[in-house]
Scaffold this active site. Structure first.
Site, PDB file in Angstrom:
ATOM      1  CD  GLU A   1      -3.118  -0.956   2.225  1.00  0.00           C
ATOM      2  OE1 GLU A   1      -3.163  -0.224   3.144  1.00  0.00           O
ATOM      3  OE2 GLU A   1      -4.126  -1.748   1.750  1.00  0.00           O
TER       4      GLU A   1
ATOM      5  CD  GLU B   1      -3.741  -5.673   4.245  1.00  0.00           C
ATOM      6  OE1 GLU B   1      -4.492  -4.765   4.597  1.00  0.00           O
ATOM      7  OE2 GLU B   1      -2.548  -5.386   4.427  1.00  0.00           O
TER       8      GLU B   1
HETATM    9  O1  LIG Z   1      -6.824  -1.598   8.667  1.00  0.00           O
HETATM   10  C1  LIG Z   1      -6.656  -2.952   8.603  1.00  0.00           C
HETATM   11  C2  LIG Z   1      -5.287  -2.963   7.698  1.00  0.00           C
HETATM   12  C3  LIG Z   1      -3.958  -2.769   8.351  1.00  0.00           C
HETATM   13  O2  LIG Z   1      -3.843  -3.538   9.471  1.00  0.00           O
HETATM   14  C4  LIG Z   1      -2.926  -3.218   7.318  1.00  0.00           C
HETATM   15  O3  LIG Z   1      -1.603  -2.883   7.881  1.00  0.00           O
HETATM   16  C5  LIG Z   1      -2.979  -2.204   6.037  1.00  0.00           C
HETATM   17  O4  LIG Z   1      -2.642  -3.016   4.852  1.00  0.00           O
HETATM   18  C6  LIG Z   1      -4.546  -1.886   5.553  1.00  0.00           C
HETATM   19  N1  LIG Z   1      -4.873  -1.471   4.597  1.00  0.00           N
HETATM   20  C7  LIG Z   1      -6.264  -1.175   4.553  1.00  0.00           C
HETATM   21  C8  LIG Z   1      -7.169  -0.377   3.761  1.00  0.00           C
HETATM   22  C9  LIG Z   1      -6.648   0.932   3.755  1.00  0.00           C
HETATM   23  C10 LIG Z   1      -6.273   1.698   4.956  1.00  0.00           C
HETATM   24  C11 LIG Z   1      -5.230   2.073   5.362  1.00  0.00           C
HETATM   25  C12 LIG Z   1      -4.916   2.487   6.449  1.00  0.00           C
HETATM   26  C13 LIG Z   1      -6.185   2.799   7.560  1.00  0.00           C
HETATM   27  C14 LIG Z   1      -7.450   2.745   6.685  1.00  0.00           C
HETATM   28  C15 LIG Z   1      -7.458   2.114   5.679  1.00  0.00           C
HETATM   29  C16 LIG Z   1      -6.570  -1.755   5.758  1.00  0.00           C
HETATM   30  N2  LIG Z   1      -5.452  -2.286   6.317  1.00  0.00           N
END
Ligand SMILES: OC[C@@H]1[C@@H](O)[C@H](O)[C@@H](O)c2[nH]c(CCc3ccccc3)c[n+]21
Length: 488
Positions: free
Chosen positions: A209, A388
């Site tokens: 990301e 993910e």
């Molecule tokens: O928020 C859940 C997970 C994180 O724990 C992972 O490290 C990360 O790769 C990840 N990306 C996303 C989608 C984009 C996002 C990033 C940060 C905060 C909210 C949304 C959700 N998540």
């Protein structure tokens, strides 16, 4: 019965900073994220939760138990990480490599010879490297697939000091992705890791990301992401350096490994609420959401320009992280994202669509995943992996519906011709959710933070049924229908 391809894999993803720490001796204190979440100002202002990663799920010590549980749940693939700040606690700037730049100063190549690998070994934490080998082997010796992602957000403090950047500005502090030396240092890190760990890996990803790193770090100060320095120029600069860092790391890995190298990207479905703006929103997907991968696949985008041979063809597979949508409508003549839907839903409540939202307030919207996968397949025709997908759901009220409805979406995309190789849930266990700490529970398994014991949430048994059969059995297929969950 919705059968998946025989070699389709089921599993989960983890990242170092969120999972490794938890028991004494696993701490990595010299990273930007470490100082960021320990910073008293950040805690006092509520920018970060005050929870600390050193109280996390302790995967560094408990990895074999988690692998036992993963195997019990029918999993056959894991995407994991390696912490740059652990491997290189000291700067690597003085390790000599050959850097070539074009007339615009773009870094077109970084050649890391074996002599540089030996120099890097003198600076590396080789015990940590050996321990990562134990972790990866423990999984692969069970006959399982392991995907190693090299960068999942923390940078070594010698490369990025976020407190100083925010206080003194990026010209008077180690400024991380705003400094194109990071491109060279990341290529060195990638070469070193590929040289030492190629036999422990089935495929590579350079970074997780990158879009979130530059968007949240420099464009959304209240996201709680470092350095919280608001500057749209900085967003563009970090984005360009991350694009070049990916491409130079891709080349560096290929010097020492013949295995596929991809990138894991934060995709969402940008969703037009009315047909009349469908074309406008498609353009936004094209110009915003797709521009990073366009740059390293086609070698062109609004960010990098056209005919960038030094970037073209640097992605063998795409990691798709999907959680929810962003809905758009025309307001006062402008096509804009709408609150109340997708990522800006209502915590533990309902979106304006009447669909339930997660503890994080993210609307359950599986249709977006199918539309996204079909569009990505048309655009790139690359092998893909869902790297993910999951939801913060402490009570496990919706996770089974979330799981089955998104797997149905993936199944439909495969039927439509998308080459999707697997589904990696986020995540196996509760873990450290960045600025939110331990409040958000993404685990199929609950973690007791005192004892570090893992407990099975009911949705884990739904996962097990599907992963074991590599199919959604008829008896579980009703869970893909969200109607029972809708707000009445
Ligand atoms: O928020 C859940 C997970 C994180 O724990 C992972 O490290 C990360 O790769 C990840 N990306 C996303 C989608 C984009 C996002 C990033 C940060 C905060 C909210 C949304 C959700 N998540």
């Amino acid at each position: 019965m919705y059968k998946f391809p025989r070699d389709f894999v089921f599993g989960y993803s983890w990242s170092g900073f969120q999972f490794e720490m938890g028991l004494k001796g696993s701490e990595v204190p010299n990273s930007d994220w470490w100082v960021w979440v320990h910073d008293m100002e950040n805690i006092m202002t509520g920018l970060v939760s005050g929870d600390l990663p050193e109280n996390g799920p302790a995967y560094w010590h408990l990895y074999s138990k988690d692998h036992d549980m993963a195997e019990k749940l029918g999993m056959d693939a894991i995407r994991g990480g390696i912490e740059w700040a652990r491997i290189f606690p000291e700067p690597t700037f003085d390790v000599r490599v050959t850097v070539e730049r074009d007339e615009e100063g773009r870094i077109t190549s970084v050649d890391v010879p074996e002599s540089a690998i030996e120099e890097l070994e003198k600076r590396a934490n080789l015990e940590a490297l050996e321990h990562y080998k134990r972790i990866y082997s423990d999984w692969r010796e069970r006959g399982k697939v392991f995907i190693l992602n090299l960068y999942h957000w923390p940078l070594p403090l010698w490369l990025h000091d976020p407190i100083k950047v925010r206080r003194f500005g990026p010209d008077r502090a180690p400024s991380g992705w705003l400094d194109d030396r990071s491109v060279v240092e990341f290529a060195k890190f990638a070469a070193f890791v590929a040289y030492h760990l190629n036999d422990f890996v089935d495929s590579w990803s350079t970074m997780n990301e990158p879009n979130v790193v530059y968007e949240n770090g420099y464009g959304r100060p209240n996201s709680g992401f470092p350095p919280g320095y608001l500057s749209f120029e900085a967003v563009e600069k970090a984005k360009l350096n991350l694009i070049y860092a990916h491409a130079r790391a891709y080349d560096a890995i290929k010097e020492f490994s013949e295995k596929p190298v991809g990138v894991i990207y934060a995709y969402t479905w940008l969703d037009p609420l009315s047909e009349e703006i469908a074309e406008d929103v498609r353009k936004i997907r094209e110009n915003e959401l797709y521009s990073f991968v366009d740059s390293v696949h086609f070698g062109e985008s609004r960010t990098v320009g056209e005919g960038r041979e030094e970037l073209k063809g640097r992605v063998d597979w795409l990691g798709v992280n999907y959680y929810s949508r962003i809905a758009f409508d025309r307001v006062n003549g402008h096509v804009v994202p709408l609150p109340g839907y997708g990522f800006s839903g209502v915590r533990k409540g309902y979106a304006k669509s009447g669909r339930p939202c997660s503890d994080f307030g993210w609307e359950i919207y599986p249709e977006g995943l199918e539309k996204l996968l079909r569009e990505l397949n048309e655009r790139y025709g690359l092998p893909m992996m869902i790297t993910e997908n999951g939801m913060a759901d402490e009570a496990d009220r919706y996770r089974s519906y979330y799981l089955v409805s998104h797997l149905r979406a993936i199944h439909s995309a495969i039927e439509a011709g998308a080459d999707i190789r697997g589904y990696l849930h986020w995540s196996l266990t509760d873990n450290y959710e960045w600025a939110k700490g331990f409040q958000m529970k993404f685990g199929l398994l609950k973690v007791d933070w005192e004892s570090k014991r893992r407990y099975i949430r009911p949705s884990a048994l739904v996962f097990k049924e599907i992963a074991t059969q590599k199919a959604i059995p008829e008896e579980l297929s009703h869970l893909s229908d969200l109607r029972p969950l809708l707000q009445d």
